[in-house]
Design an enzyme around this catalytic site. Structure first.
Site, PDB file in Angstrom:
ATOM      1  N   MET A 216      -8.411   7.397   9.826  1.00  0.00           N
ATOM      2  CA  MET A 216      -8.982   8.075   8.662  1.00  0.00           C
ATOM      3  C   MET A 216      -9.956   9.153   9.112  1.00  0.00           C
ATOM      4  SD  MET A 216      -9.515   4.671   6.327  1.00  0.00           S
ATOM      5  CE  MET A 216     -10.007   3.624   7.699  1.00  0.00           C
TER       6      MET A 216
ATOM      7  N   ASP B  67       0.827  -1.207   0.000  1.00  0.00           N
ATOM      8  CA  ASP B  67       0.000   0.000   0.000  1.00  0.00           C
ATOM      9  C   ASP B  67       0.858   1.252   0.000  1.00  0.00           C
ATOM     10  OD1 ASP B  67      -2.054  -1.667   0.354  1.00  0.00           O
ATOM     11  OD2 ASP B  67      -2.366  -1.219   2.475  1.00  0.00           O
TER      12      ASP B  67
ATOM     13  N   LYS C 259      -0.669   3.656  -5.500  1.00  0.00           N
ATOM     14  CA  LYS C 259      -0.194   4.858  -6.178  1.00  0.00           C
ATOM     15  C   LYS C 259      -1.325   5.511  -6.944  1.00  0.00           C
ATOM     16  CE  LYS C 259       4.391   4.786  -7.896  1.00  0.00           C
ATOM     17  NZ  LYS C 259       5.051   3.936  -8.852  1.00  0.00           N
TER      18      LYS C 259
HETATM   19  N1  SAH Z   1      -3.865  -0.912   9.065  1.00  0.00           N
HETATM   20  C1  SAH Z   1      -3.492   0.412   9.486  1.00  0.00           C
HETATM   21  C2  SAH Z   1      -4.616   1.406   9.353  1.00  0.00           C
HETATM   22  C3  SAH Z   1      -5.081   1.623   7.946  1.00  0.00           C
HETATM   23  S1  SAH Z   1      -6.303   2.860   7.837  1.00  0.00           S
HETATM   24  C4  SAH Z   1      -2.981   0.351  10.936  1.00  0.00           C
HETATM   25  O1  SAH Z   1      -3.134  -0.667  11.578  1.00  0.00           O
HETATM   26  O2  SAH Z   1      -2.410   1.345  11.412  1.00  0.00           O
HETATM   27  C5  SAH Z   1      -5.338   4.295   7.494  1.00  0.00           C
HETATM   28  C6  SAH Z   1      -5.304   5.214   8.693  1.00  0.00           C
HETATM   29  O3  SAH Z   1      -4.413   4.715   9.663  1.00  0.00           O
HETATM   30  C7  SAH Z   1      -4.789   6.598   8.379  1.00  0.00           C
HETATM   31  O4  SAH Z   1      -5.829   7.400   7.871  1.00  0.00           O
HETATM   32  C8  SAH Z   1      -4.362   7.060   9.748  1.00  0.00           C
HETATM   33  O5  SAH Z   1      -5.462   7.472  10.528  1.00  0.00           O
HETATM   34  C9  SAH Z   1      -3.821   5.795  10.358  1.00  0.00           C
HETATM   35  N2  SAH Z   1      -2.366   5.683  10.167  1.00  0.00           N
HETATM   36  C10 SAH Z   1      -1.712   4.722   9.498  1.00  0.00           C
HETATM   37  N3  SAH Z   1      -0.378   4.915   9.543  1.00  0.00           N
HETATM   38  C11 SAH Z   1      -0.182   6.026  10.283  1.00  0.00           C
HETATM   39  C12 SAH Z   1       0.982   6.756  10.695  1.00  0.00           C
HETATM   40  N4  SAH Z   1       2.205   6.360  10.366  1.00  0.00           N
HETATM   41  N5  SAH Z   1       0.800   7.845  11.475  1.00  0.00           N
HETATM   42  C13 SAH Z   1      -0.432   8.232  11.834  1.00  0.00           C
HETATM   43  N6  SAH Z   1      -1.548   7.592  11.457  1.00  0.00           N
HETATM   44  C14 SAH Z   1      -1.436   6.506  10.702  1.00  0.00           C
END
Ligand code: SAH
Length: 469
Positions: free
Chosen positions: A383, A248, A270
């Site tokens: 999100m 992703d 992308k």
């Molecule tokens: N599977 C991922 C979440 C995917 S949904 C997990 O477990 O973290 C995508 C959301 O995750 C983003 O909109 C944000 O809210 C959060 N997110 C993912 N990576 C992040 C990061 N490095 N810093 C802050 N928020 C993050």
């Protein structure tokens, strides 16, 4: 990169070196490992040099080096530790167009000699272009410790077996065989020496030849929030063995670099191929590669089981009869509370925690606002940037206190990490001010520990400030 590392074939070549002191000895100890003919020119050689000459390891000339001595040499070393003498040697080398190294003088040298970890035929050259000799030494020490002294033997015996191993089909079967040899069977047999290793190779080959052509498989792997050091060991190993990595947008470049060099990397996040790469297309892509027998790593940011559409991909694999397993990762909520020095749950404050999405397929997502509005509640909103105003309005409407703390963590665990702390009352304004463009997580009910005093509530804290606080 000013200096490009290459391996030079010195078999039967001539190396000339001027110098008879410590610098000369240090270089010669390395050069004597090669198959070159070494000629040393020194008017007053150290006793070691005389001994090596008696042994026939070097040819020793007790005189100054002269221009004619460079004729046909592959390499030259100016190791007199005397500027005038070294300059004289350098002038001859230039005139005869022989590549020259002036010891401890990067600028006057055509090439430099790296620090070497020697498990011949496996050698590792470490160079810092003179920038950090201490670092080079530390890296060498670390590698010396990590690599078995038997590695050279393993590789030499392995080399002699390459033809026999060609009986295995090219590709993964052969790769698996060699991995098995270098990391399992080989090290176990190495103490028995060459013959034991040859026996181990024969047994191993028979074993691998009798295996079925291996079937494809998909590992759903959580890449964590961005810092490569937060990858699990399992994630690292799988990346190291993957034929195909389908990832992703959330997965950082630093992590993708850990994938096997030959792996096919497919970015399904992308723009173009689209943040909108339709889920069915992703499912089809995973199935397609695994069905061809590939070891596929489906790499997702954070944890694969959190807002990752994992179940849809699993259903597609099940329908195609392809095996899979899940390797968990650190989800953004765990990393974000860590960044602000708080717990997700706390005795006497909250006995449960919610992971919410700000968005669902129909737009802003609905939740149990009444429960979320209660004092002490903690929720991680994924999100949630666009939904912040909606979330705030719902919570206030259901009786949440305007001073309820909220922390927004952007780019958690990455070098650009940013923490924004605000009471619920000013959440939309704080978000508009900070305008985070990268992924950000909203932590409802938590403030950074250092900023938890009410008067500190609306301010930006950086990780650095928190460390200092
Ligand atoms: N599977 C991922 C979440 C995917 S949904 C997990 O477990 O973290 C995508 C959301 O995750 C983003 O909109 C944000 O809210 C959060 N997110 C993912 N990576 C992040 C990061 N490095 N810093 C802050 N928020 C993050």
């Amino acid at each position: 990169m000013r200096h490009f590392p290459v391996y030079l074939d010195l078999k039967g070549q001539r190396i000339v070196l001027s110098g008879g002191g410590d610098a000369a000895l240090a270089k010669l100890r390395l050069l004597m490992k090669t198959e070159a003919r070494i000629e040393v020119f020194a008017q007053s050689p150290a006793p070691e040099l005389t001994a090596w000459a008696l042994d026939g390891q070097i040819a020793l000339h007790r005189r100054l080096i002269e221009r004619g001595d460079f004729f046909g040499a592959a390499l030259a070393y100016a190791a007199d530790e005397d500027d005038a003498l070294d300059a004289r040697t350098a002038a001859f080398a230039r005139a005869e167009r022989v590549a020259l190294n002036v010891v401890d003088n990067l600028d006057d040298s055509d090439f430099i000699t790296p620090a070497i970890v020697d498990r011949d035929p496996v050698t590792i050259a470490i160079g810092t272009e003179g920038a950090a000799p201490v670092l080079a030494r530390a890296l060498k020490a670390e590698l010396e410790e990590r690599l078995s002294p038997k590695l050279g033997l393993l590789a030499r015996v392995g080399q002699g077996f390459r033809k026999a191993a060609d009986a295995l089909p090219f590709g993964r079967a052969r790769r698996d065989f060699w991995a098995d040899y270098y990391f399992n069977a080989g090290p176990r047999a190495a103490d028995g020496g060459k013959d034991a290793l040859k026996g181990a190779l024969d047994d191993l080959l028979a074993d691998h030849l009798s295996r079925d052509a291996a079937a494809g498989h998909v590992a759903f792997v959580g890449a964590g929030p961005g810092d490569p050091e937060l990858l699990t060991l399992k994630a690292r190993k799988l990346l190291d063995a993957a034929d195909v990595v389908i990832h992703d947008r959330l997965v950082t470049g630093e992590i993708l670099e850990l994938a096997r060099r030959e792996a096919l990397m497919i970015d399904v996040g992308k723009t173009g191929f689209g943040p909108s790469t339709p889920q069915e297309k992703i499912n089809a892509l995973i199935v397609e590669h695994a069905a061809k027998g590939a070891q596929v790593v489906r790499l997702k940011g954070g944890d694969v089981t959190v807002f990752g559409r994992l179940d849809e991909e699993i259903d597609a694999l099940d329908a195609a009869g392809i095996s899979w397993h899940i390797v968990p990762g650190i989800t953004a909520a765990s990393a974000s509370v860590a960044a602000i020095g708080q717990s997700l749950t706390k005795r006497g404050r909250n006995g449960s925690v919610r992971f919410l999405t700000g968005h669902d397929m129909k737009g802003f997502a609905d939740h149990d606002w009444k429960a979320l509005a209660a004092p002490g509640e903690v929720a991680a909103i994924y999100m949630g940037k666009k939904a912040a105003r909606f979330v705030q309005a719902r919570l206030l409407m259901h009786g949440a206190a305007p001073e309820t703390p909220v922390a927004i963590v952007e780019n958690v665990t990455r070098p650009e990490q940013r923490v924004i702390s605000t009471p619920l009352a000013t959440l939309p304004a704080a978000l508009a001010d900070a305008a985070p463009e990268a992924p950000a997580l909203i932590l409802l009910g938590l403030a950074p520990r250092a900023a938890s005093a009410p008067e500190n509530n609306t301010r930006e804290t950086t990780t650095r400030e928190q460390e200092l606080a």
